[in-house]
Scaffold this motif. Structure first.
Motif, PDB file in Angstrom:
ATOM      1  N   MET A 105      24.752  37.401  25.327  1.00 30.08           N
ATOM      2  CA  MET A 105      24.703  38.560  26.117  1.00 30.08           C
ATOM      3  C   MET A 105      24.967  39.012  27.220  1.00 30.08           C
ATOM      4  O   MET A 105      24.791  39.805  27.974  1.00 30.08           O
ATOM      5  N   ARG A 106      26.671  38.494  27.464  1.00 24.58           N
ATOM      6  CA  ARG A 106      26.904  38.237  28.412  1.00 24.58           C
ATOM      7  C   ARG A 106      27.816  39.537  29.593  1.00 24.58           C
ATOM      8  O   ARG A 106      28.507  40.160  28.491  1.00 24.58           O
ATOM      9  N   GLU A 107      28.131  39.472  30.226  1.00 30.21           N
ATOM     10  CA  GLU A 107      28.717  40.797  30.722  1.00 30.21           C
ATOM     11  C   GLU A 107      30.094  41.023  30.258  1.00 30.21           C
ATOM     12  O   GLU A 107      31.026  39.846  30.624  1.00 30.21           O
ATOM     13  N   THR A 108      30.885  41.832  30.106  1.00 23.81           N
ATOM     14  CA  THR A 108      32.609  41.910  29.494  1.00 23.81           C
ATOM     15  C   THR A 108      33.271  42.867  30.889  1.00 23.81           C
ATOM     16  O   THR A 108      32.292  43.739  31.383  1.00 23.81           O
ATOM     17  N   ALA A 109      34.438  42.597  30.665  1.00 23.42           N
ATOM     18  CA  ALA A 109      35.101  43.117  31.510  1.00 23.42           C
ATOM     19  C   ALA A 109      35.585  44.769  30.493  1.00 23.42           C
ATOM     20  O   ALA A 109      35.979  44.475  30.101  1.00 23.42           O
ATOM     21  N   PRO A 110      35.543  45.773  32.155  1.00 25.04           N
ATOM     22  CA  PRO A 110      35.840  47.111  30.841  1.00 25.04           C
ATOM     23  C   PRO A 110      37.231  46.732  30.800  1.00 25.04           C
ATOM     24  O   PRO A 110      38.207  46.375  31.090  1.00 25.04           O
ATOM     25  N   LEU A 111      37.121  48.175  29.761  1.00 30.01           N
ATOM     26  CA  LEU A 111      38.649  48.105  28.929  1.00 30.01           C
ATOM     27  C   LEU A 111      39.659  49.040  30.406  1.00 30.01           C
ATOM     28  O   LEU A 111      41.053  48.416  29.767  1.00 30.01           O
ATOM     29  N   ARG A 112      39.276  49.491  31.064  1.00 26.58           N
ATOM     30  CA  ARG A 112      40.500  49.635  32.699  1.00 26.58           C
ATOM     31  C   ARG A 112      40.707  48.326  33.436  1.00 26.58           C
ATOM     32  O   ARG A 112      41.409  48.028  34.450  1.00 26.58           O
ATOM     33  N   ALA A 113      40.099  47.094  33.110  1.00 27.40           N
ATOM     34  CA  ALA A 113      39.833  46.119  34.008  1.00 27.40           C
ATOM     35  C   ALA A 113      41.335  45.275  33.508  1.00 27.40           C
ATOM     36  O   ALA A 113      42.368  45.286  32.375  1.00 27.40           O
ATOM     37  N   SER A 114      41.978  44.714  35.304  1.00 24.94           N
ATOM     38  CA  SER A 114      43.448  44.326  34.539  1.00 24.94           C
ATOM     39  C   SER A 114      43.461  43.002  35.227  1.00 24.94           C
ATOM     40  O   SER A 114      42.438  42.289  36.194  1.00 24.94           O
ATOM     41  N   GLU A 115      44.308  41.991  35.359  1.00 23.73           N
ATOM     42  CA  GLU A 115      44.062  40.877  35.816  1.00 23.73           C
ATOM     43  C   GLU A 115      44.167  40.534  37.692  1.00 23.73           C
ATOM     44  O   GLU A 115      44.107  40.249  38.605  1.00 23.73           O
ATOM     45  N   ASN A 116      45.639  41.607  37.825  1.00 26.13           N
ATOM     46  CA  ASN A 116      45.588  42.018  38.703  1.00 26.13           C
ATOM     47  C   ASN A 116      44.678  42.702  39.900  1.00 26.13           C
ATOM     48  O   ASN A 116      45.114  44.213  41.076  1.00 26.13           O
ATOM     49  N   TYR A 118      41.806  43.657  41.893  1.00 22.92           N
ATOM     50  CA  TYR A 118      42.214  43.307  43.022  1.00 22.92           C
ATOM     51  C   TYR A 118      43.195  42.788  43.878  1.00 22.92           C
ATOM     52  O   TYR A 118      43.159  42.674  45.118  1.00 22.92           O
ATOM     53  N   ALA A 119      43.926  43.324  43.273  1.00 22.15           N
ATOM     54  CA  ALA A 119      45.398  42.596  43.980  1.00 22.15           C
ATOM     55  C   ALA A 119      45.063  43.422  45.715  1.00 22.15           C
ATOM     56  O   ALA A 119      45.714  42.647  46.875  1.00 22.15           O
ATOM     57  N   LYS A 120      45.177  44.407  45.971  1.00 28.27           N
ATOM     58  CA  LYS A 120      45.057  45.033  47.107  1.00 28.27           C
ATOM     59  C   LYS A 120      43.785  45.289  48.237  1.00 28.27           C
ATOM     60  O   LYS A 120      43.857  45.359  48.820  1.00 28.27           O
ATOM     61  N   ASN A 121      42.554  44.780  47.400  1.00 25.21           N
ATOM     62  CA  ASN A 121      41.388  44.290  48.462  1.00 25.21           C
ATOM     63  C   ASN A 121      40.419  43.469  47.770  1.00 25.21           C
ATOM     64  O   ASN A 121      39.764  43.986  46.781  1.00 25.21           O
ATOM     65  N   ASP A 417      32.984  39.053  39.630  1.00 24.63           N
ATOM     66  CA  ASP A 417      33.015  38.118  40.454  1.00 24.63           C
ATOM     67  C   ASP A 417      33.065  37.165  40.019  1.00 24.63           C
ATOM     68  O   ASP A 417      33.700  35.853  40.503  1.00 24.63           O
ATOM     69  N   ASP A 418      33.107  36.902  38.757  1.00 21.34           N
ATOM     70  CA  ASP A 418      32.550  35.117  37.984  1.00 21.34           C
ATOM     71  C   ASP A 418      34.411  34.686  37.843  1.00 21.34           C
ATOM     72  O   ASP A 418      34.345  33.900  37.211  1.00 21.34           O
ATOM     73  N   PHE A 419      35.624  36.048  37.942  1.00 17.77           N
ATOM     74  CA  PHE A 419      36.273  35.859  36.728  1.00 17.77           C
ATOM     75  C   PHE A 419      36.880  35.470  38.175  1.00 17.77           C
ATOM     76  O   PHE A 419      36.895  35.302  39.179  1.00 17.77           O
ATOM     77  N   SER A 420      38.050  34.286  37.705  1.00 14.94           N
ATOM     78  CA  SER A 420      39.611  33.870  38.781  1.00 14.94           C
ATOM     79  C   SER A 420      40.251  35.569  39.126  1.00 14.94           C
ATOM     80  O   SER A 420      40.884  35.548  37.834  1.00 14.94           O
ATOM     81  N   ILE A 421      40.783  34.998  39.689  1.00 12.40           N
ATOM     82  CA  ILE A 421      41.913  36.151  40.393  1.00 12.40           C
ATOM     83  C   ILE A 421      43.198  35.729  40.683  1.00 12.40           C
ATOM     84  O   ILE A 421      43.272  34.774  41.506  1.00 12.40           O
ATOM     85  N   PRO A 422      44.505  36.030  40.458  1.00 12.33           N
ATOM     86  CA  PRO A 422      45.200  35.156  40.513  1.00 12.33           C
ATOM     87  C   PRO A 422      46.082  35.210  42.846  1.00 12.33           C
ATOM     88  O   PRO A 422      45.357  36.938  43.510  1.00 12.33           O
ATOM     89  N   GLY A 423      46.672  34.781  43.582  1.00 12.64           N
ATOM     90  CA  GLY A 423      46.385  35.235  44.986  1.00 12.64           C
ATOM     91  C   GLY A 423      47.318  33.992  45.294  1.00 12.64           C
ATOM     92  O   GLY A 423      47.664  33.230  44.504  1.00 12.64           O
TER      93      GLY A 423
END
Length: 582
Positions: A105-116, A118-121, A417-423
């Motif tokens: 019953m883990r949380e899921t990323a919203p449909l509008r979420a994307s890999e980038n 958080y690129a701006k902040n 915040d538990d996802f990895s993001i490119p950077g």
């Protein structure tokens, strides 16, 4: 050596330091309320009221799942910094007949979420409305209750309703979490409404009420998860989130799916160890480390400073490997999972462990940077029929996104915040793990490690821990203390713990006095021996919080019939929790 605070058994604290990591230290001193023995059923949670609520459910003939529903919802009210209906959970369920399920019953990323996104902040990934993932706890609890529950759903939810409506006293541990999150609480209208008076935080023992949350829980008690996932509560929740800059939608709530999976299974000393599959790294992680340590001889090979060194080296190997895992619906993890469960693979890793030294992270072959998941609460339950639940529930960081929906009273998770993001990658830090990059509806990697132990077809125990990325180590050490070193259950939980996450290349060891006055510290001679092997040590004023319930059936080889030995339950005193049984 620091002593315990006044009136909290300093002699006992000193005793703990002397017996840490020694084989056969199965004795305890004095009577502790954190351990109970019962004939029929037992519940161990982070909070005594929630343990008692679970016990009442069992006493009324409820299933372990019923007690888990009531206890988890209680925790979401009285421990809102760690869990709640705005988050998610992993539940491991083993029925008395041997059937076992892993409920995701883990949380899921919203449909509008994307890999980038958080690129701006990048800071928006850690807190605030944009860090919120789709919550899953209520959906998961209701799904498993529909299949196995015996008592009415409303009966299980109402204790949490009453606690929110009539109030509960702020515990020392919750107050500590409030103080550490004070600036965020004061900055959030929703949180400040219930945790402050005239701009000042509530104190220890003060009454906290949340009538808005009580109304939300009341609606869920009467109508089930519908109002949240496909009704007015969900609409209000989404409105609050979007008003504050989040991207979660009503469609996200409507589309949320609970996933029922086959548990991870490994063998150690003739015991079957059941764990959580990906997107948890806990089940495979515990199995990998046990497969390495089994080669050293038990208990002598894992005792003393050398034994701790071997545990640390095994943890470093695990953390090098685990970032190759991810949500199996989005990433093919079959090869890495097969390796982590393979005895042959563990033997190859063991060849790279040296008893006289440690190495830099490169030695362990890790390609990716770690994520630092947080928070959580863990509960363990065994009922009169010997059905068992090990459940870890979370909203991630303290108070999750540090955002409480004013319209619904729900404290939201910051699980994005538990996802990895490119950077940008520096020369000294590995790149982020692509297997854990954000995708719509994807579930982030987790360290949660609910564990159930079986031997010769008989339930032997239920264990788990809270504490973010340290969860695997905490669960493992308590498991080894009881099942391998033969400590008694209380000593197994009380023994000071050490942790390693590969990056940074530092051994973190417990050195703190808890809010309830017990002092935990790895002994100086153990630390000195580790330093001689090249380990860099750092004292840690905190760590994992573990719960343990053991079924005292001995090493019987009886198959088929369910044996009914006594139950011993321990709630970790580090958080001030108490178990309950009957």
């Amino acid at each position: 050596m620091p002593s315990a605070l006044p009136n909290r058994r300093p002699a006992f604290a000193v005793f703990l330091l002397l017996v840490l990591l020694q084989p056969g230290c199965g004795r305890t001193v004095g009577r502790r309320r954190e351990v109970i023995t019962s004939e029929h059923g037992a519940v161990a949670t982070d909070h005594r009221r929630c343990s008692r609520i679970g016990r009442h459910v069992l006493r009324e003939g409820g299933h372990a799942v019923d007690a888990a529903v009531a206890a988890a919802l209680c925790l979401g009210v009285v421990s809102p910094a760690s869990s709640g209906i705005g988050g998610g959970a992993f539940m491991l369920l083993r029925l008395a007949d041997g059937e076992a399920h892993a409920i995701d019953m883990r949380e899921t990323a919203p449909l509008r979420a994307s890999e980038n996104m958080y690129a701006k902040n990048a800071a928006l990934k850690a807190s605030g409305a944009l860090s919120v993932a789709v919550p899953g706890e209520v959906a998961g609890l209701h799904k498993v209750w529909k299949q196995y529950g015996k008592l009415p759903w409303k009966r299980l939810v109402m204790p949490a309703v009453n606690l929110a409506l009539h109030g509960f006293r702020i515990s020392p541990y919750l107050h500590m979490q409030m103080v550490k999150t004070m600036s965020g609480i004061l900055a959030d209208k929703g949180l400040s409404e219930i945790f402050t008076v005239n701009g000042t935080l509530l104190g220890i023992g003060d009454i906290c009420r949340d009538k808005v949350l009580a109304h939300t829980l009341q609606s869920i008690a009467v109508h089930g998860p519908g109002p949240l996932y496909n009704g007015s509560i969900g609409v209000e929740l989404v409105r609050d989130i979007q008003k504050s800059g989040g991207v979660l939608t009503v469609e996200d709530l409507q589309n949320y799916q609970v996933k029922v999976k086959k548990p991870i299974s490994g063998d150690f000393m003739g015991m079957e160890i059941l764990g959580m599959p990906p997107p948890s790294s806990g089940g495979a992680g515990v199995t990998l480390i046990l497969n390495i340590l089994a080669q050293y001889g038990i208990p002598s090979g894992i005792s003393g400073s050398l034994g701790l060194h071997r545990v640390i080296e095994s943890l470093k190997h695990l953390f090098a490997i685990r970032m190759n895992l991810g949500d199996p619906d989005y990433v093919d993890v079959s090869k890495v999972l097969s390796d982590m469960l393979s005895v042959k693979f563990a033997k190859e890793l063991k060849k790279t462990i040296f008893d006289n030294m440690t190495f830099s992270p490169e030695h362990y072959g890790g390609r990716w940077n770690q994520i630092g998941d947080h928070g959580t609460s863990h509960l363990c339950i065994i009922d009169s029929a010997r059905n068992a639940v090990s459940m870890t529930t979370t909203i991630n960081s303290y108070f999750g996104a540090v955002f409480r929906s004013p319209s619904t009273g729900i404290v939201l998770n910051n699980e994005m915040d538990d996802f990895s993001i490119p950077g940008n990658v520096s020369a000294n830090v590995p790149p982020p793990a692509p297997a854990n990059f954000i995708r719509p509806l994807k579930r982030p990697l987790s360290s949660m490690s609910p564990t159930i132990v079986v031997q010769n077809g008989q339930l032997r125990g239920v264990v788990g821990a809270s504490g973010g990325a340290m969860i695997i180590a905490g669960t493992l050490e308590v498991f080894l203390n009881y099942f391998a070193k033969r400590m008694d259950p209380l000593s197994a939980v009380m023994a000071p713990r050490a942790y390693h996450q590969l990056i940074p290349n530092v051994v973190q060891y417990e050195n703190w006095t808890t809010v309830t006055g017990d002092h935990f510290e790895v002994p100086a001679d153990i630390r000195a021996a580790l330093q001689k092997k090249g380990h860099v040590l750092q004292g840690l004023p905190g760590g994992t919080i573990s719960q343990l319930v053991v079924h005292n059936v001995g090493d019987s080889d009886v198959h088929g019939e369910v044996l009914k030995g006594k139950l011993t339950a321990v709630s970790d005193p580090r958080k001030g929790g108490l178990p309950a049984g009957y």
